[in-house]
Design a protein around this motif. Structure first.
Motif, PDB file in Angstrom:
ATOM      1  N   ARG A  56       0.835  -1.211   0.000  1.00  0.00           N
ATOM      2  CA  ARG A  56       0.000   0.000   0.000  1.00  0.00           C
ATOM      3  C   ARG A  56       0.868   1.258   0.000  1.00  0.00           C
ATOM      4  O   ARG A  56       0.539   2.259  -0.654  1.00  0.00           O
ATOM      5  CB  ARG A  56      -0.933  -0.013   1.210  1.00  0.00           C
ATOM      6  CG  ARG A  56      -2.083  -1.010   1.080  1.00  0.00           C
ATOM      7  CD  ARG A  56      -2.891  -1.105   2.354  1.00  0.00           C
ATOM      8  NE  ARG A  56      -4.051  -1.984   2.194  1.00  0.00           N
ATOM      9  CZ  ARG A  56      -4.634  -2.634   3.184  1.00  0.00           C
ATOM     10  NH1 ARG A  56      -4.162  -2.513   4.430  1.00  0.00           N
ATOM     11  NH2 ARG A  56      -5.677  -3.404   2.951  1.00  0.00           N
ATOM     12  N   LYS A  57       1.979   1.216   0.723  1.00  0.00           N
ATOM     13  CA  LYS A  57       2.880   2.369   0.742  1.00  0.00           C
ATOM     14  C   LYS A  57       3.499   2.599  -0.632  1.00  0.00           C
ATOM     15  O   LYS A  57       3.612   3.743  -1.099  1.00  0.00           O
ATOM     16  CB  LYS A  57       3.970   2.165   1.793  1.00  0.00           C
ATOM     17  CG  LYS A  57       3.463   2.228   3.224  1.00  0.00           C
ATOM     18  CD  LYS A  57       4.613   2.138   4.215  1.00  0.00           C
ATOM     19  CE  LYS A  57       4.119   2.280   5.652  1.00  0.00           C
ATOM     20  NZ  LYS A  57       5.214   2.290   6.629  1.00  0.00           N
ATOM     21  N   ALA A  58       3.926   1.517  -1.284  1.00  0.00           N
ATOM     22  CA  ALA A  58       4.541   1.647  -2.612  1.00  0.00           C
ATOM     23  C   ALA A  58       3.540   2.201  -3.621  1.00  0.00           C
ATOM     24  O   ALA A  58       3.873   3.058  -4.450  1.00  0.00           O
ATOM     25  CB  ALA A  58       5.072   0.297  -3.080  1.00  0.00           C
ATOM     26  N   ILE A  59       2.298   1.724  -3.559  1.00  0.00           N
ATOM     27  CA  ILE A  59       1.256   2.192  -4.475  1.00  0.00           C
ATOM     28  C   ILE A  59       0.929   3.660  -4.229  1.00  0.00           C
ATOM     29  O   ILE A  59       0.771   4.441  -5.170  1.00  0.00           O
ATOM     30  CB  ILE A  59      -0.006   1.310  -4.321  1.00  0.00           C
ATOM     31  CG1 ILE A  59       0.282  -0.115  -4.836  1.00  0.00           C
ATOM     32  CG2 ILE A  59      -1.190   1.911  -5.069  1.00  0.00           C
ATOM     33  CD1 ILE A  59      -0.774  -1.129  -4.453  1.00  0.00           C
ATOM     34  N   GLU A  60       0.861   4.044  -2.960  1.00  0.00           N
ATOM     35  CA  GLU A  60       0.572   5.443  -2.621  1.00  0.00           C
ATOM     36  C   GLU A  60       1.694   6.358  -3.100  1.00  0.00           C
ATOM     37  O   GLU A  60       1.437   7.428  -3.667  1.00  0.00           O
ATOM     38  CB  GLU A  60       0.385   5.582  -1.110  1.00  0.00           C
ATOM     39  CG  GLU A  60       0.040   6.989  -0.662  1.00  0.00           C
ATOM     40  CD  GLU A  60      -0.155   7.108   0.838  1.00  0.00           C
ATOM     41  OE1 GLU A  60      -0.391   8.237   1.316  1.00  0.00           O
ATOM     42  OE2 GLU A  60      -0.064   6.070   1.539  1.00  0.00           O
TER      43      GLU A  60
END
Length: 338
Positions: free
Chosen positions: A60-64
């Motif tokens: 989720r952090k990478a996508i954000e």
């Protein structure tokens, strides 16, 4: 066709254990743990820090960070450990669902602590060969420290095992942070040196095996493994680095940064010295321990945040996994053509 790293993501549990606490648990000097083993502290999982779940949080952090719609992802490769929420379970499909990558398909892959480097090679090959795979997410978690008994001196070299999750987003046609060539070596002479004795078909789970502590990691031939590793390990580290860099069109003189797994301090320094590099060309993970295949992602993200990576730099991610497997991947950092 260029394939670039769009973003990375790291999740680390809030809980940790210090080198001093490890020393007390193991009955060895604190100086040995902090200086020789290189463990100032390491992350340990909290009640909700399950293996796949930590990978989900990192993803989720990478996508954000990439400002990407999860529906753009074509493939999810789970790079976490096989020790996860459930047995006989494909974690990548769960991860795909939780991040909303409903247009993707998913699978799990494993090469112990060499999984990330191996999966980068796998993902790149799949992206180059299949026109329908344009965006790939690699993500997973690690908490094999659960299997360490600090009273077992045979596993002392694994006292650094920690916990966390990591993720990498790759995109075809992305002209930044170019993913280049990977080199791998595996050596099956080590394949049964480090195992969890109970739980497989040879020694099924039983009350007796649990009572004997056979559910924890152990080394079946400590001296034999030590002797064989001394002959091969450092040479193979350097071999995969040099071959990866050369296959990518560079020489070892071009290397600016080495994202290395956590290992004893002297080994880390030896690799850098042999490459003509110094402390500024890497980050020693003494405040994190060894988070398995997450180490390379963590090192890359820490280097980016610290300003250690500049446009045009040649970075190499290096791994070693029980089994034994050594791997290295070369990245041309920043913008511009290779």
């Amino acid at each position: 066709m260029q394939i670039g790293i769009v973003s990375t993501g790291i999740y680390l549990p809030e809980s940790y254990i210090t080198g001093a606490e490890i020393a007390r648990a193991a009955g060895i000097p604190e100086l040995v743990v902090e200086e020789k083993m290189g463990i100032k502290k390491k992350s340990v999982p909290g009640p909700e820090d399950h293996t796949c779940e930590m990978g989900i949080k990192a993803a989720r952090k990478a996508i954000e960070k990439a400002n990407m719609d999860p529906l753009e992802i074509d493939l999810v490769i789970y790079i976490g450990e096989e020790y996860k929420e459930y047995l006989l379970w494909t974690a990548g499909i769960k991860l795909q669902e939780e991040i909303g990558a409903y247009n993707a398909w998913a699978f799990d892959t494993a090469l112990r602590c060499g999984t990330t480097v191996m999966a980068l090679k796998l993902a790149r090959g799949m992206m180059l060969s299949d026109p329908n795979i344009k965006t790939v997410l690699l993500a997973g978690g690690y908490r094999n420290g659960d299997f360490i008994d600090y009273q077992n001196p045979r596993t002392r070299f694994m006292y650094n095992l920690g916990a966390g999750g990591g993720a990498i987003l790759l995109k075809k046609g992305h002209s930044e942070n170019l993913l280049l060539e990977t080199e791998m070596i595996t050596d099956g002479s080590f394949s049964e040196d480090v195992v969890v004795v109970a739980g497989g078909t040879k020694n099924p789970i039983s009350a007796e095996n649990l009572e004997r502590g056979l559910y924890q990691l152990d080394v079946l031939d400590p001296q034999g493994m030590k002797d064989r590793l001394e002959k091969k390990s450092m040479a193979n580290f350097l071999k995969v680095i040099r071959r990866s860099v050369e296959k990518s069109g560079f020489s070892e003189r071009d290397i600016s940064y080495v994202g290395m797994l956590h290992m004893k301090r002297s080994a880390h320094e030896f690799v850098l010295q042999q490459l003509g590099l110094g402390e500024s060309n890497s980050i020693y993970l003494e405040d994190y321990g060894h988070i398995g295949q997450v180490d390379q992602i963590l090192s890359l993200e820490l280097a980016e945040n610290a300003g250690k990576l500049k446009d045009g730099d040649v970075a190499v991610l290096v791994s070693a996994g029980i089994g034994y497997a050594w791997g290295a991947t070369t990245i041309r950092w920043g913008k511009g053509e290779v």
